[in-house]
Design an enzyme around this catalytic site. Structure first.
Site, PDB file in Angstrom:
ATOM      1  CD  GLU A   1      -3.053  -1.059   0.174  1.00  0.00           C
ATOM      2  OE1 GLU A   1      -3.046  -0.112  -0.631  1.00  0.00           O
ATOM      3  OE2 GLU A   1      -3.877  -1.978   0.144  1.00  0.00           O
TER       4      GLU A   1
ATOM      5  CG  HIS B   1      -9.212  -3.452   1.545  1.00  0.00           C
ATOM      6  ND1 HIS B   1      -8.340  -3.100   0.553  1.00  0.00           N
ATOM      7  CD2 HIS B   1      -8.423  -3.820   2.588  1.00  0.00           C
ATOM      8  CE1 HIS B   1      -7.098  -3.268   0.953  1.00  0.00           C
ATOM      9  NE2 HIS B   1      -7.119  -3.702   2.188  1.00  0.00           N
TER      10      HIS B   1
HETATM   11  P1  13P Z   1       0.993  -5.437   2.996  1.00  0.00           P
HETATM   12  O1  13P Z   1       1.347  -6.706   3.720  1.00  0.00           O
HETATM   13  O2  13P Z   1       1.647  -5.359   1.632  1.00  0.00           O
HETATM   14  O3  13P Z   1       1.266  -4.219   3.847  1.00  0.00           O
HETATM   15  O4  13P Z   1      -0.571  -5.476   2.679  1.00  0.00           O
HETATM   16  C1  13P Z   1      -1.514  -5.624   3.687  1.00  0.00           C
HETATM   17  C2  13P Z   1      -2.820  -4.984   3.353  1.00  0.00           C
HETATM   18  O5  13P Z   1      -3.615  -4.776   4.233  1.00  0.00           O
HETATM   19  C3  13P Z   1      -3.099  -4.597   1.948  1.00  0.00           C
HETATM   20  O6  13P Z   1      -4.195  -3.739   1.876  1.00  0.00           O
HETATM   21 ZN    ZN Z   2      -5.575  -3.934   3.581  1.00  0.00          ZN
END
Ligand code: 13P
Ligand code: ZN
Length: 269
Positions: free
Chosen positions: A121, A216
């Site tokens: 992110e 999400h």
């Molecule tokens: P990362 O492990 O790449 O930080 O991703 C986790 C997440 O919540 C993606 O939205």
């Molecule tokens: Zn996430």
């Protein structure tokens, strides 16, 4: 303060890293951080100056997909992709990256233990960090997490309308109206980690304190990482009250317009 290993105690960011560890622990305890769920960033520039992290963190370089000119020269901590919040809580130095943005806003130097790369992110974190800097309010922290009850609400189309969602959450408990004064923005489902998600997020933050990403998670900004946590915690509490009432078989009455207005008149700034 959580214990920080001896090799890191001479670093100028020990206090902030301890705070990050504390919040990461809370995210895990809340059940908002399944597997690698969630990520966070803090702009450390004000407290590090010309600091260059040393061993055991290793230096690598990478180029961003776009320029973040306002962040040129800044140092940011960003959790690593795939890292577990319960591990960040124990070892924040070893589960994230210290990233110094180059003068062109694109070429970056990153210090991290071997194998740790920036969160997927990163586009949202950097876009929001740049937005926060442009606002000049001294906000340095960005938290993205997966709060269960808030996410559940975004599975109902009614709550994809920001004003309806905000009014519902505000009316569950006074704290929500008092502390989330600009309400909650909602972004329709968008690919995690994408630049489009980043763009939509900064647009929504121009008018709101917290943003929900449909089906999400949530993203919050604040003066520090605890501030970010408090915003989402307060809103998720509202969502839990709303759902508890429904599970008990009744529609919660909610605070009235007059009661909400009274809170606004008393607390809004
Ligand atoms: P990362 O492990 O790449 O930080 O991703 C986790 C997440 O919540 C993606 O939205
Ligand atoms: Zn996430």
């Amino acid at each position: 303060m959580l214990p920080v290993k001896e090799e890191y105690t001479n670093m100028p960011v020990t206090g902030i890293m301890s705070e990050i560890a504390g919040v990461a622990s809370l995210l895990w305890q809340k059940g908002w951080a399944e597997r690698n769920g969630g990520n966070l960033s803090v702009n450390l520039t004000a407290c590090v100056g010309e600091w260059v992290p040393g061993s055991p963190l290793l230096l690598s370089e990478f180029v961003l997909g776009r320029s973040f000119a306002l962040l040129a020269g800044d140092v940011l901590y960003l959790t690593g992709t795939g890292t577990r919040m319960r591990d960040v809580a124990q070892r924040p130095f070893e589960t994230g990256c210290f990233i110094r943005v180059g003068i062109d806003g694109r070429h970056c130097e990153a210090w991290a233990v071997k194998g740790v790369n920036p969160s997927s992110e990163l586009p949202s974190h950097f876009a929001v960090q740049q937005f926060l800097k442009s606002e000049g309010k001294g906000y340095t922290a960005v938290l993205h997490t997966h709060p269960t009850e808030l996410i559940a609400l975004t599975h109902n189309r009614l709550f994809l309308e920001s004003s309806y969602l905000t009014r519902t959450l505000w009316s569950m408990i006074p704290e929500a109206r008092i502390f989330i004064q600009r309400g909650v923005g909602v972004i329709p489902y968008t690919m995690p980690g994408s630049s489009i998600l980043a763009e939509l997020t900064i647009k929504a933050l121009a008018a709101h304190d917290v943003v929900l990403w449909e089906k999400h998670g949530a993203l919050s900004v604040g003066k520090d990482i605890e501030d970010c946590f408090d915003n989402i915690d307060t809103l998720n509490k509202s969502a839990m009250i709303y759902m508890s009432a429904h599970m008990a078989g009744f529609q919660p009455e909610g605070l009235s317009d007059a009661q909400l207005n009274e809170l606004g008149e008393t607390y809004d700034h």
